[in-house]
Write an enzyme that holds these catalytic residues in place. Structure first.
Site, PDB file in Angstrom:
ATOM      1  N   ASP A  66     -10.747   2.331  -3.273  1.00 50.68           N
ATOM      2  CA  ASP A  66     -11.310   2.114  -2.079  1.00 50.68           C
ATOM      3  C   ASP A  66     -12.862   2.122  -1.927  1.00 50.68           C
ATOM      4  O   ASP A  66     -13.584   1.698  -0.957  1.00 50.68           O
ATOM      5  CB  ASP A  66     -10.882   3.161  -0.723  1.00 50.68           C
ATOM      6  CG  ASP A  66      -9.515   2.921  -0.215  1.00 50.68           C
ATOM      7  OD1 ASP A  66      -8.940   1.709  -0.413  1.00 50.68           O
ATOM      8  OD2 ASP A  66      -8.829   3.739   0.414  1.00 50.68           O
ATOM      9  N   ASP A  97       0.794  -1.105   0.037  1.00 59.49           N
ATOM     10  CA  ASP A  97       0.144   0.119   0.007  1.00 59.49           C
ATOM     11  C   ASP A  97       0.827   1.288  -0.147  1.00 59.49           C
ATOM     12  O   ASP A  97       2.098   1.176   0.333  1.00 59.49           O
ATOM     13  CB  ASP A  97      -0.704   0.219   1.299  1.00 59.49           C
ATOM     14  CG  ASP A  97      -2.118   0.722   1.017  1.00 59.49           C
ATOM     15  OD1 ASP A  97      -2.373   1.532   0.041  1.00 59.49           O
ATOM     16  OD2 ASP A  97      -3.216   0.435   1.811  1.00 59.49           O
TER      17      ASP A  97
HETATM   18  C1  GLA Z   1      -5.712   1.928   2.311  1.00 63.10           C
HETATM   19  C2  GLA Z   1      -6.131   0.843   1.343  1.00 63.10           C
HETATM   20  C3  GLA Z   1      -7.231   0.050   1.972  1.00 63.10           C
HETATM   21  C4  GLA Z   1      -6.824  -0.425   3.339  1.00 63.10           C
HETATM   22  C5  GLA Z   1      -6.287   0.797   4.162  1.00 63.10           C
HETATM   23  C6  GLA Z   1      -5.573   0.186   5.572  1.00 63.10           C
HETATM   24  O1  GLA Z   1      -6.829   2.952   2.196  1.00 63.10           O
HETATM   25  O2  GLA Z   1      -6.558   1.100  -0.018  1.00 63.10           O
HETATM   26  O3  GLA Z   1      -7.713  -0.837   1.341  1.00 63.10           O
HETATM   27  O4  GLA Z   1      -5.741  -1.324   3.046  1.00 63.10           O
HETATM   28  O5  GLA Z   1      -5.320   1.402   3.496  1.00 63.10           O
HETATM   29  O6  GLA Z   1      -4.965   1.502   6.215  1.00 63.10           O
END
Ligand code: GLA
Length: 772
Positions: A559, A489
C-alpha cells in the site's frame, strides 16, 4: 537421471546443474544428511562422509550401544524426530496413543520416478513434461506406532532447484498393543529440514510491516534458534515464508547461497538452529502454533512444498532461479506469459467517494494517456461508503452506481479500456446482510467476543458450505458482468481461529483447513474464468507468497506507493519473486502513506520495475505531469516484456547489509530481455548527498559482442516541473546522457557506464539499451 542411488554406499545423490544434495542411509535404517554442495558426479565411497565421534552427553540408540560414537545428536540428519536422542528441534512431532511424542523414522524403502507428483489440495510447482524433473520418495517408518513418513524430493534437471514436501500416513493397523488402529496427533511436520556442517553463514529474511514489507535483513547465525514466523493466519506483512543462508562473504554476485521458500499462505515457521558443535539446522513448514492434526488410522496428511534453490554465484543468481521457476512452473493460465496491462486504479483517486460520472472522468483521462485497464476498487457494493460495512454483500451499491456494474463495465469498455473489479471475498462485516443471515459463518470461538480488524471478521473457509457459497457468488458476478481483472484483497489478520462446525478434538485443524478451503475456492474460480487476470492483495503485500502465484500471476506489492519507500520494498520482494508478479503503481504527492514528495519521473521509474500502473486522480495533475505520464505509458509498452519476463540484475542497493561495501546512495536495477536484445537500467537516489561519488555502473547480463544504443528517458517535462527549484540545476540533471550514444556490451559490463549526474533533487535516471 538427476537422482542416483549408490548401493555400495547406500546413499542418494540428487544433482541439479550446479549442486548436489547427498542423503546417506546408515546401518540400513538411519537416514542421514550428507551435504548440499557444489555439484559432484559420484558418491562412490564414504571418504568424505561425516566421521562418527564419541561425544560427551550424547546418548546412543540402545541397539548400537557398543558404538559410543553414534549419536543422533551429533550427526546431520535428514528428517529428525523429537523425543529420542537428538536434542535439537525435530522436524516431526506427534502425540502417540501412549501419550508420548517419541518417534523413530527408520528407512523402509524408496522409489525414484520421472516427473513430479502434485500435492493433495495444495498449490505447488508443476512440470509440463516429465523430462523436466525426477522425484525421489523415501519411505520412513516408526516401528512402534506404524506411522509412515514419505520424504518427497523433486530434482529439476535444468534449474538449481529441489522441491520437497512430506507425507504422513497413519498406518497404525500394522502396529501392535495400545498403538493398534489408534490415531496420532500431528503437532509439527516440517516440509523440509536441512542440516549444515557449519554455522558460518549469514541468514537473510524478508521482514517488515504493513506499508513496509519485505525489507531484506541479514544476520550472522549464532548459537540457538533464529527464526521468522507468522501466527496471523496469513503469510503476513511482518515476515515472508522465505529465508536464505549464505557464506559470510557472499554478495549479489559471489558466494554460495541456499534459499528456502514455502509454498503456503497461512501460518509458517522458517529458521535455523545452531547447536553446540556449530552445526546448523534449517527447518521450514507449517507453524506448530495453533496446529494439531488428528490423523485417524489409514489417513494421510501432506505438507506444503518448499522450494529450495542453490546458487554458487551470490544472491542475484538465486533470485533469477526463483523468478524463472515461478514464471514457468508456478504461474498458470493465459496470463502466465502475457504482457500485463497498464492499470489505473481509482482507490487513492476517490477512496469510497465516487459515482459513475467521476469514474468515467478518470477513465477518459486514463484512455488519453494510453492506459489499458481501469480498476474499480473498494466501495461499489452493499451500502459501503466507508470500511464499516457490507463485506459479504456482493451486489452493487445502486445508490452510488445507479446503472449497476453493467453500466460501468460497458462505459469503461467503450472508452477502450479493460474493466477490473475489487473483491474481498474472505471477509464479512458484522453490518452486512450475509452476517445477519449467517452469524456463525465467521471464524470465532463460541462464548468469546469476536475481535475486529478494520471493523470486519474473517469467513470460516474451513467450512465447505462457506467455500461453496463464495464460489457461487463470485461465479455469478463474473459470468454476468464483463470483468477482465479481479483484485482479490484480504485486509485483516485472523484471530479466534476456530470453526462452529469443528469438534473440540479437531478445532486446531481449523487454521490449515482454512487454506485447504481457500485453495479449493481459488482453484474453482480461477479455472472457471481463465481469461480474467487475477491480482492478489492483502493490505498491499501481506500475502505475497508463492502459493498465491499458482492462482494469480501478480500481487499488489504494498500500500506504500512512495517511490523512495518502494526501492527497499521492491528490492526485497525481488529476492524471491519475479517482476511479472510485482504490481507497482505511481501515486500522488504528497504520498498518502509517507507524506513524501518526489517527482513524477522518479515515481514512474520505480514503478516501471514491475507490472505498471497509476493510482491517483489524473484529472488533478498539471500539463507537464500528464505529458510525462503519456511518455511513461508509451515507454513502458516498449519495455514491459523485458521488465516482466527478463533477467534482473540488482547492481546497487541503497543499503546492503550483506555486503555494506556495495551499498550506496542509490539503487540500480538492470533488467535484460532473455534474448539480450533490450535492457532497462534504472538508477534511483534514495537520498541526495553533497559532492556525491561518481556513478559508475558495470552492467550485467548483456551480450558482450553486441553494440547497444542507449536512450535516456529523462524527459524534458522534468525541466518544467523543476522550474521553481531555488538553485540553478546543471544541464546534466535533465539530460544525463548525450543523444545517439552506442557502445558494446563488453564495455558496458567491464568498464562500466558513467552517469554525469549529480542528484541534487533525489531523482532517478532510466536508460533503455537496444541492440543495434
Ligand atoms: C487494501 C488494499 C488497497 C485498497 C484497499 C481498499 O488496503 O491494499 O489497495 O484496495 O484495501 O479498501
Amino acid at each position: 537421471m538427476s537422482i542416483i542411488f549408490n548401493k555400495k554406499t547406500n546413499s542418494f545423490l540428487l544433482n541439479t546443474p550446479s549442486s548436489s544434495y547427498i542423503i546417506r542411509i546408515y546401518d540400513k535404517k538411519y537416514v542421514l544428511h550428507g551435504g548440499w554442495v557444489s555439484r559432484i558426479d559420484d558418491w562412490d565411497d564414504d571418504v568424505c562422509s561425516m566421521p562418527l565421534i564419541d561425544r560427551a552427553f550424547a546418548p546412543v540408540p540402545a541397539e548400537l550401544h557398543g558404538k559410543v560414537d553414534f549419536s543422533l545428536n551429533a550427526l546431520q540428519q535428514e528428517f529428525p524426530t523429537s523425543g529420542r536422542s537428538d536434542f535439537r528441534t525435530g522436524a516431526f512431532e506427534a502425540l502417540c496413543a501412549d501419550g508420548t511424542i517419541a518417534a523413530d523414522l527408520f528407512y523402509d524403502s524408496h522409489k525414484i520416478i520421472k516427473g513430479k507428483p502434485g500435492i493433495k489440495g495444495l498449490p505447488a510447482t508443476y512440470v509440463t513434461s516429465d523430462s523436466e524433473t525426477d522425484t525421489l520418495e523415501i519411505n520412513l517408518k516408526d516401528p512402534v506406532t506404524g506411522v509412515l513418513v514419505t520424504l518427497v524430493y523433486t530434482v529439476w534437471n535444468n534449474r538449481d532447484v529441489i522441491c520437497r514436501h512430506t507425507i504422513v500416513k497413519n498406518n497404525s493397523g500394522s502396529a501392535e498393543g495400545i498403538y493398534k488402529n489408534q490415531s496420532v496427533k500431528l503437532r509439527r511436520v516440517m516440509s523440509a529440514s536441512v542440516d549444515f556442517m557449519t554455522s558460518r553463514y549469514k541468514m537473510l529474511q524478508l521482514s517488515g510491516a504493513h506499508a513496509r514489507e519485505r525489507h531484506g535483513i541479514w544476520q550472522k547465525l549464532v548459537p540457538g534458534t533464529q527464526s521468522v514466523e507468522s501466527r496471523r493466519g496469513t503469510s503476513s506483512h511482518q515476515h515472508n515464508p522465505f529465508i536464505a543462508l549464505a557464506d559470510y562473504e557472499a554478495t549479489e554476485t559471489t558466494g554460495q547461497v541456499f534459499g528456502f521458500n514455502l509454498v503456503y499462505s497461512g501460518n509458517f515457521v522458517a529458521g535455523a538452529e545452531v547447536d553446540q558443535f556449530n552445526m546448523s539446522r534449517v527447518q521450514i513448514g507449517i507453524n506448530p502454533y495453533n496446529f494439531e492434526w488428528e490423523l485417524a488410522t489409514g489417513e494421510t496428511f501432506e505438507t506444503p512444498e518448499v522450494v529450495m534453490v542453490f546458487s554458487n554465484n551470490g544472491l542475484g543468481e538465486l533470485s533469477r532461479t526463483y523468478h524463472d521457476l515461478y514464471r514457468d512452473n508456478m504461474c498458470r493460465g493465459p496470463w502466465q506469459k502475457k504482457e500485463r496491462p497498464i492499470v489505473i486504479n481509482n482507490w487513492e483517486a476517490t477512496y469510497f467517494n465516487f459515482n459513475a460520472e467521476k469514474l468515467f472522468k478518470l477513465a477518459d483521462r486514463a484512455a488519453e494517456e494510453g492506459i489499458e485497464l481501469f480498476v474499480l476498487d473498494d466501495g461499489w457494493f452493499g451500502k459501503r461508503d466507508d470500511d464499516r460495512s457490507s463485506l459479504g454483500d456482493w451486489f452493487v451499491n445502486t445508490k452510488k452506481l445507479t446503472g449497476g456494474l453493467e453500466e460501468i463495465a460497458e462505459g469503461i469498455h467503450k472508452r477502450g479500456l479493460k474493466f477490473g473489479l475489487w473483491f474481498e471475498p474472505e471477509m464479512i462485516s458484522p453490518d452486512s446482510d450475509l452476517y445477519r443471515a449467517h452469524p456463525d459463518w465467521c471464524l470465532h470461538i463460541e462464548g468469546r467476543d469476536r475481535s475486529l480488524g478494520r471493523h470486519q471478521l474473517v469467513l470460516d473457509l474451513s467450512r465447505d458450505d462457506v467455500v461453496d457459497y463464495l464460489t457461487e457468488t463470485l461465479s455469478k458476478i463474473l459470468s454476468t458482468v464483463a470483468i477482465d481483472y479481479v483484485k482479490w484483497d484480504f485486509n485483516r489478520s485472523q484471530t479466534e481461529v476456530a470453526s462452529a462446525l469443528a469438534s473440540p478434538a479437531n478445532q486446531l485443524k481449523t487454521a490449515h483447513k482454512y487454506y485447504l478451503g481457500l485453495y479449493r475456492l481459488l482453484e474453482s474460480v480461477t479455472q472457471k474464468f481463465p481469461n480474467v487476470l487475477f491480482e492478489s492483495c492483502s493490505g498491499g503485500g501481506g500475502r505475497f507468497d508463492p502459493a498465491f502465484l499458482y492462482y494469480m500471476p501478480q500481487c499488489w506489492t504494498s500500500d506504500n506507493t512512495a517511490g523512495l519507500s518502494r526501492l527497499a520494498i521492491q528490492n526485497g520482494t525481488s529476492i524471491a519473486y519475479p517482476a511479472s508478479a510485482m504490481s507497482c503503481h505511481v501515486s500522488a504527492v504528497p504520498n498518502h502513506q509517507t507524506g513524501r514528495v518526489t517527482n513524477i519521473s522518479e515515481r514512474g521509474h520505480t514503478a516501471m520495475a514491475g507490472t505498471f500502473g497509476y493510482e491517483l486522480d489524473l484529472n488533478k495533475l498539471s500539463k507537464p505531469e500528464l505529458d510525462e505520464i503519456k511518455e511513461q505509458v508509451a515507454l513502458y509498452k516498449k519495455i514491459r516484456s523485458t521488465v516482466q519476463f527478463g533477467d534482473l540484475y540488482r547492481l546497487r542497493s541503497s543499503w546492503d547489509a550483506a555486503a555494506p561495501a556495495e551499498s550506496s546512495a542509490y539503487t540500480a536495477w538492470n533488467i535484460v530481455s532473455k534474448d539480450k536484445k533490450q535492457a532497462v537500467l534504472t538508477v534511483s537516489w534514495q537520498f541526495a548527498e553533497g559532492n556525491p561519488e561518481v556513478v559508475l555502473l558495470k552492467l550485467k547480463g548483456l551480450d558482450p559482442k553486441a553494440k547497444y544504443k542507449l536512450t535516456c528517458s529523462t524527459s524534458a517535462t522534468i525541466r518544467a516541473l523543476l522550474a521553481d527549484f531555488p538553485f540553478p540545476l546543471p544541464e546534466s540533471t535533465f539530460a544525463p546522457l548525450p543523444a545517439g550514444l552506442a557502445t558494446s556490451g563488453d564495455k558496458l559490463m567491464n568498464v562500466g557506464l558513467y552517469l554525469p549526474y549529480m542528484p541534487q533533487y533525489g531523482g532517478s535516471v532510466q536508460i533503455v539499451l537496444e541492440k543495434c
